[in-house]
Design an enzyme around this catalytic site. Structure first.
Site, short mmCIF file in Angstrom:
data_model
loop_
_atom_site.label_atom_id
_atom_site.label_comp_id
_atom_site.label_asym_id
_atom_site.label_seq_id
_atom_site.Cartn_x
_atom_site.Cartn_y
_atom_site.Cartn_z
N SER A 182 7.58 -11.39 59.42
CA SER A 182 7.21 -12.47 60.35
C SER A 182 7.64 -12.07 61.75
CB SER A 182 7.93 -13.77 59.97
OG SER A 182 9.30 -13.71 60.32
N ASP A 183 7.09 -12.72 62.76
CA ASP A 183 7.73 -12.60 64.05
C ASP A 183 8.98 -13.47 64.01
OD1 ASP A 183 8.41 -11.94 66.61
OD2 ASP A 183 6.48 -12.42 67.52
N TYR A 184 9.76 -13.38 65.06
CA TYR A 184 11.06 -14.03 65.12
C TYR A 184 10.94 -15.53 64.84
CZ TYR A 184 15.82 -14.36 67.01
OH TYR A 184 17.16 -14.54 67.18
#
Ligand code: BGC
Length: 726
Positions: free
Chosen positions: A267-269
């Site tokens: 995932s992104d952050y």
């Protein structure tokens, strides 16, 4: 396959908690950490992280640096955790590590993918020596709205150019052998269509036609995967109402189904947790369920897999098979990069201490930087300047500045090695006393007496180098702008300096295309210098004094006015096109400005000039399975050696969908001595005219095509050919 057996053996042996552990990546609290990058949720202490590793509850750490401390973390994973599964150590190593290369947008302006491959290789050597296995790069998003702060991280507005750079950077970071000690695993990001956020506003929604997704935004990911990328990062945005981080069509149907991708998606952050804020999941558990079942394998920082996946499995809302599949992908990548065979790879303190490579990387940084500088205009051949006999005033807030050389996402760069404009120019001058330096203005605020001092310096000089533009914090994440112009105090400085009548060369610092105004737009010469990194000063001096003839071209269109955004050359054809020279009242136009770009995609000058012959086609009628060869004579008609970026564009005249007015399909940078000519040859096949048709499948349609071989996207005479039916 020994690895497959080992992985299946591990999965059979793992507790559910250990499996979930492999699906979590957390900020690296054990090593010096780049706090300023993601400050919000950095809340763990080192002892907590050690305990997590020991109990097998973490699969990857990110944004820490240092071989010795990394080795200690790995030792805990390998020796003290029950199954001894090694950690993957990731970081945002975007455009250099200790040695900082130009921002990706600037490097793309070189139109030299092999140069990007070499800088990525150098970066990989430095990063892997510093205890990093895995980079969250390259960014392969297409950027068509210059208000977006992350344009700086992209390769610009064009699909083909971005694909070429995406593949080159993957090859460069990873090298030929993923298990080599200096191979840096890549993460093309952000999957997908992050560059299409509405209004250029970061994190905003994406409303996108399926063919635009497939024709424009997905190809760079496919190119990166074909080049060997084994992880992808999902994006923050939704697409047509479905967040990318829980988007089954993207993460499973396209990625695994159509493309046969075997790696994992991170995932992104906290983008998985953000499904709740999107209103796509009711709570954290719902978000974890939706993300994991859609195909999001690893959760970056939110902790929602660690917090909820076990319960979701117990409740039957996720199956063990779904969890196993994600774990299998993560372990497959760990095996592929050699961590099971050598968990201590990239964790060698002696290698980290060895600085003998630095001079070579500095030389590469200088060459890359000067190859990234775009000469937009050069009235009266004002450039290059002379190294003696000319009084030069260097004016502007960036004249003596080292804080704004690295650009965004420069988190590990060696600040002490940054060389500013003043230092670079002084070193190149035969007579350093010819240079006067005056800041004239702050970056966003006026300086007391600044303009008076600048005007006096300009009056006393034969030529002004005006170093103006954006500070680095105008680019990067959450840095969208409404007006892509110079800060007002700098514009005022430019007006005052220009009013002296001394000729002005603008040294523009920028992380995006800007709408140039007034005295900056009207200066005699303009060099786009982006954020060039460690060797900024020497590289700019090389170009200013003619030791290097500029060869870069714009990877983004410079508009006439900020209000034209999103503005890009390869837009679909309008029914009322704006044809220069044939004004009509009811046509595609703005009241205030002309329709053409101020400087189009692909534009850039050098210190010589090139003539283009008429492209010679091997046939005017291309058979369905045949190859078209295009040969064009390019002549250096000037008086010095130079490099030219020869660009080939196509337009499909009639198709079952409205097609772009022009699309880049090939380019090549060539070097010619004064007076020298070369026949530049390109080949095309049916595959080059494919697009996604009404059923969203790739289709090539017989008929007429226009073709340009030209020095930019806005010039050249078209020749045409016909694609014959099958
Ligand atoms: C950015 C990513 C980056 C990640 C980890 C996010 O905020 O969007 O590009 O890789 O943080 O630092």
């Amino acid at each position: 396959m020994p690895h497959q057996r080992r992985i299946e053996g591990l999965i059979a042996d793992m507790t559910l908690e250990e499996k979930i552990g492999q699906l979590g990546a957390f900020a690296d609290a054990l090593r010096p950490f780049a706090f300023e990058v993601n400050p919000e949720t950095f809340a763990r202490d080192a002892e907590q992280v050690r305990e997590q590793i020991r109990s097998g509850r973490v699969g990857a750490l990110f944004n820490g640096v240092g071989a010795a401390e990394g080795r200690e973390a790995q030792r805990i994973a390998v020796e003290e955790s029950r199954l001894g599964i090694p950690l993957l150590l990731g970081a945002d190593v975007i455009h250099g590590m200790r040695t900082v290369f130009p921002i990706p947008l600037g490097e793309a302006a070189s139109f030299e993918p092999d140069l990007a491959e070499r800088t990525a290789r150098a970066t990989a050597k430095e990063a892997t020596a510093a205890g990093i296995h895995w980079t969250f790069a390259p960014m392969v998003d297409i950027a068509r709205d210059q208000r977006w702060g992350r344009v700086a991280e992209t390769s610009g507005e064009d699909v083909y150019l971005t694909c070429e750079f995406a593949a080159a950077r993957v090859r460069g970071f990873q090298g030929a052998d993923l298990t080599a000690p200096d191979s840096l695993l890549t993460t093309p990001k952000h999957f997908a269509a992050y560059g299409a956020i509405s209004a250029g506003l970061d994190y905003n929604f994406v409303d996108m036609a399926p063919q635009t997704l497939r024709d424009v935004h997905l190809p760079p990911f496919k190119a990166a995967i074909d080049a060997g990328a084994l992880t992808l990062m999902s994006s923050f945005n939704d697409i047509n109402g479905v967040p990318a981080s829980a988007n089954r069509e993207l993460l499973t149907d396209i990625l695994r189904g159509e493309w046969k991708f075997e790696g994992f998606v991170v995932s992104d952050y906290t983008s998985d947790l953000e499904l709740v804020a999107h209103g796509y999941a009711s709570d954290e558990a719902d978000a974890a369920q939706k993300a994991l079942s859609a195909g999001l394998d690893m959760s970056l920082q939110s902790g929602i897999y660690a917090g909820h996946v076990a319960t979701l499995v117990e409740q039957g809302r996720l199956t063990m098979a779904e969890v196993d599949e994600a774990v299998r992908r993560v372990l497959h990548v760990k095996a592929a990069v050699g961590l099971f065979d050598d968990p201590y790879r990239c964790l060698d303190a002696e290698r980290e201490a060895d600085q003998s490579h630095i001079p070579v990387h500095d030389a590469l940084a200088r060459d890359c930087a000067r190859r990234s500088i775009v000469l937009l205009k050069n009235d009266g051949d004002l450039l290059p300047l002379k190294k003696s006999g000319q009084r030069i005033a260097l004016i502007g807030p960036f004249a003596q500045d080292t804080a704004n050389l690295g650009g965004c996402w420069n988190i590990f760069g060696d600040a002490a090695r940054m060389i500013d404009l003043e230092t670079g120019l002084l070193a190149a001058l035969d007579d350093p006393s010819a240079l006067t330096i005056v800041p004239g203005s702050g970056i966003e605020e006026a300086l007391d007496g600044g303009i008076d001092a600048a005007v006096a310096a300009a009056r006393g000089a034969d030529v002004v180098l005006l170093a103006v533009g954006e500070p680095h914090e105008f680019s990067g994440e959450a840095q969208s702008r409404t007006q892509i112009v110079l800060p007002a105090p700098q514009q005022a400085l430019a007006e005052a300096v220009a009013a002296t009548g001394t000729p002005v060369v603008v040294l523009l610092r920028n992380g995006r295309a800007l709408a140039l105004e007034g005295a900056v737009r009207d200066a005699q010469a303009i060099l786009v210098t982006w954020f060039l990194g460690t060797q900024t000063g020497p590289a700019v001096a090389d170009v200013v004094f003619g030791d290097y003839s500029p060869s870069a071209r714009l990877p983004v269109s410079f508009p006439q006015d900020a209000g034209q955004q999103p503005y890009f050359y390869n837009h679909p054809a309008s029914g009322r096109p704006n044809v220069p020279g044939t004004p009509r009242a009811f046509q595609t136009r703005w009241r205030e400005v002309t329709h053409a770009a101020l400087y189009p995609f692909g534009h850039g000058l050098s210190y010589t000039r090139f003539d283009y012959g008429v492209p010679q086609l091997s046939t005017g009628a291309l058979g369905w399975d045949d190859t078209l060869t295009i040969r064009t004579r390019i002549t250096n008609a000037g008086t010095c050696e130079g490099e030219e970026v020869v660009q080939l564009y196509l337009r499909d005249r009639t198709a079952s969908r409205v097609r772009p007015v022009r699309e880049l399909k090939r380019f090549r940078k060539i070097t010619l001595a004064a007076g020298e000519s070369q026949d530049v040859e390109f080949t095309l096949t049916r595959a080059d005219v494919e697009f996604h048709g009404v059923d969203n499948r790739p289709v090539a349609e017989p008929g007429l095509f226009d073709l340009w071989v030209a020095p930019s996207s806005a010039v050249g005479e078209a020749v045409s050919f016909e694609l014959l039916p099958r």
